[in-house]
Write an enzyme that holds these catalytic residues in place. Structure first.
Site, mmCIF file in Angstrom:
data_model
loop_
_atom_site.group_PDB
_atom_site.id
_atom_site.type_symbol
_atom_site.label_atom_id
_atom_site.label_comp_id
_atom_site.label_asym_id
_atom_site.label_seq_id
_atom_site.Cartn_x
_atom_site.Cartn_y
_atom_site.Cartn_z
ATOM 1 N N ASP A 1 0.790 -1.103 0.225
ATOM 2 C CA ASP A 1 0.173 0.077 0.086
ATOM 3 C C ASP A 1 0.872 1.387 -0.112
ATOM 4 O O ASP A 1 1.478 1.475 1.010
ATOM 5 C CB ASP A 1 -1.035 -0.161 1.349
ATOM 6 C CG ASP A 1 -1.872 1.170 1.257
ATOM 7 O OD1 ASP A 1 -1.421 2.182 0.564
ATOM 8 O OD2 ASP A 1 -2.859 1.128 2.290
ATOM 9 N N HIS A 2 0.983 2.088 -0.936
ATOM 10 C CA HIS A 2 1.877 3.124 -1.083
ATOM 11 C C HIS A 2 1.515 4.381 -0.185
ATOM 12 O O HIS A 2 2.220 5.270 -0.421
ATOM 13 C CB HIS A 2 1.828 3.712 -2.637
ATOM 14 C CG HIS A 2 3.100 3.844 -3.267
ATOM 15 N ND1 HIS A 2 4.210 4.577 -2.449
ATOM 16 C CD2 HIS A 2 3.675 3.934 -4.610
ATOM 17 C CE1 HIS A 2 5.041 4.625 -3.092
ATOM 18 N NE2 HIS A 2 4.949 4.386 -4.357
ATOM 19 N N ARG A 3 0.220 4.393 0.425
ATOM 20 C CA ARG A 3 0.287 5.244 1.316
ATOM 21 C C ARG A 3 0.866 4.830 2.679
ATOM 22 O O ARG A 3 1.147 6.210 3.428
ATOM 23 C CB ARG A 3 -1.346 5.174 1.878
ATOM 24 C CG ARG A 3 -2.419 5.535 0.723
ATOM 25 C CD ARG A 3 -3.781 5.346 0.987
ATOM 26 N NE ARG A 3 -4.151 3.833 1.516
ATOM 27 C CZ ARG A 3 -5.213 3.606 1.901
ATOM 28 N NH1 ARG A 3 -6.194 4.310 2.020
ATOM 29 N NH2 ARG A 3 -5.379 2.190 2.533
#
Length: 427
Positions: A399-401
């Site tokens: 999850d790039h967040r």
């Protein structure tokens, strides 16, 4: 007369199927008796009685469906006058409803949701001497887990603490801290029946399949996925497994699998990469203090993910034994809520199907999932010469967040180093 309501038995449950009634109309019921088996979106679980009485009516029969909070039966408590005989209503839980009136599903959906999903928790109720009211099974679970019942808000009748409340208290996972994102507007519904041909078959969605569809769609829509792939030299891993299994068999013990070693290695490496063992919430990024690894298990009804808790603190043989037990329960649909919740990282292995490489969808609210392919033999170079070598490809979905590209790459690099020297995972 007390209504027995469809309980919330998992954090993703929206409706339940009455799998089998363990008590019948007219049977005497004691608090703590198992009344009914409920099929949730993940497993078949037992639901207990909270009060003494006589089962007066079954509203939702075996096989019937009802949303959370809808009445599924009625209990005549001690001291109440006998209720007039009422026929069971097997059609009430069927969908679609007959033209004569709304189904129980429609009726319940038009009523306020008193389940824990709306954030409203019933008041804690106390009995004589200030004792916290709780079901016998909830008290037993609390004792085994070392949980103080006075710290739990009950969601059962009159604020009584039930087993699901104890299970939720055990796992303060970020799944309960993160409000689900508003789903994108759905496309106009189409009639499946209109598109069916004579040779087609319409297979109804199971509870598990509905949950898979909803959660993974949300995952792809709300979690910006990115992928890091690396192929590792699996020769040392295969050699270690062969040596260990030879000794284990000689000692009369069960063998370990490649996946067991991968789970153990991932747990060891996650210690040094806490950002991968994290979850995204609106308030911030939660870095989990425990390493609980989910293991994707394929069942006849769909994918479930039982959890090996504190995998970093367990030996390889312990992980192997727990994995076999959890996988067996998953296939028999006997997993408990505490065995399916609280995961912080997931491993999905399709190597046993001969798959070389794939990418996996993140299991929310986790920040990453590892997809593992088969150990395969192929031409390669060893000590400067062409030879047959063993390779295994793994892909981390992140999850790039939460996880940046460099952080994902460092985790995969270090995991590969441990798998190529697997004694580091066993030691």
């Amino acid at each position: 007369m007390v209504d027995i309501l469809m309980p919330r038995l998992s954090d993703t449950m929206e409706e339940g199927v009455v799998s089998a009634w363990r008590k019948q109309v007219g049977d005497e019921v004691k608090a703590g008796d198992v009344l009914v088996e409920i099929e949730t979106d993940k497993a078949v679980m037992e639901h207990e009685a909270y009060e003494d009485g006589v089962l007066a009516q079954i509203v939702v029969p075996d096989g019937g469906i009802a949303p959370i909070g809808a009445p599924i039966a009625r209990l005549q408590t001690a001291g109440e006058p006998p209720a007039p005989a009422r026929a069971e209503t097997p059609a009430a839980a069927e969908s679609p409803a007959p033209p004569s009136g709304p189904s129980i599903l429609e009726s319940a959906r038009n009523q306020p949701d008193n389940s824990p999903s709306n954030g409203a928790v019933g008041p804690r109720s106390t009995g004589a001497g200030g004792r916290v009211l709780s079901s016998p099974l909830a008290r037993r679970d609390a004792r085994e887990l070392g949980i103080d019942l006075t710290t739990i808000e009950g969601t059962g009748p009159g604020g009584r603490i039930i087993r699901a409340d104890v299970a939720r208290a055990r796992d303060t996972s970020s799944a309960q801290q993160t409000a689900p994102a508003t789903p994108a507007a759905a496309a106009p519904a189409t009639s499946a029946a209109a598109a069916l041909k004579e040779t087609d078959e319409l297979i109804p969605l199971t509870s598990i399949r509905k949950t898979i569809a909803r959660r993974l769609t949300e995952s792809m829509q709300t979690s910006p996925h990115f992928y890091v792939t690396k192929t590792v030299d699996a020769g040392p891993l295969s050699t270690l497994r062969a040596e260990l299994n030879e000794r284990l068999v000689a000692a009369g013990k069960a063998k370990v699998s490649v996946n067991d070693i991968i789970v153990r290695a991932a747990a060891v490496v996650l210690h040094d990469h806490p950002v991968v063992n994290s979850s995204f919430t609106d308030e911030g990024i939660v870095q989990h203090g425990r390493i609980n690894i989910g293991i994707a298990v394929a069942t006849e009804t769909g994918l479930v993910v039982p959890v090996v808790r504190d995998a970093d603190a367990k030996s390889l043989t312990r992980i192997s034994a727990e994995t076999r037990e959890l996988a067996g329960k998953a296939r028999d649909r006997k997993l408990g809520l505490d065995e399916m919740s609280g995961g912080t990282f997931t491993v999905s292995n399709l190597g046993m199907y001969g798959i070389d490489h794939f990418t996996a969808v993140i299991n929310p609210p986790e920040a990453a999932i590892l997809a593992v392919g088969a150990v395969r033999s192929e031409p390669g170079v060893r000590d400067g010469e062409v030879a047959v070598v063993q390779r295994m490809t793994m892909t981390l979905s992140s999850d790039h967040r939460v996880v940046d590209g460099a952080q994902a790459a460092e985790f995969v690099r270090d995991l590969a180093a441990v798998l190529e020297d697997p004694w580091l995972a066993v030691a």
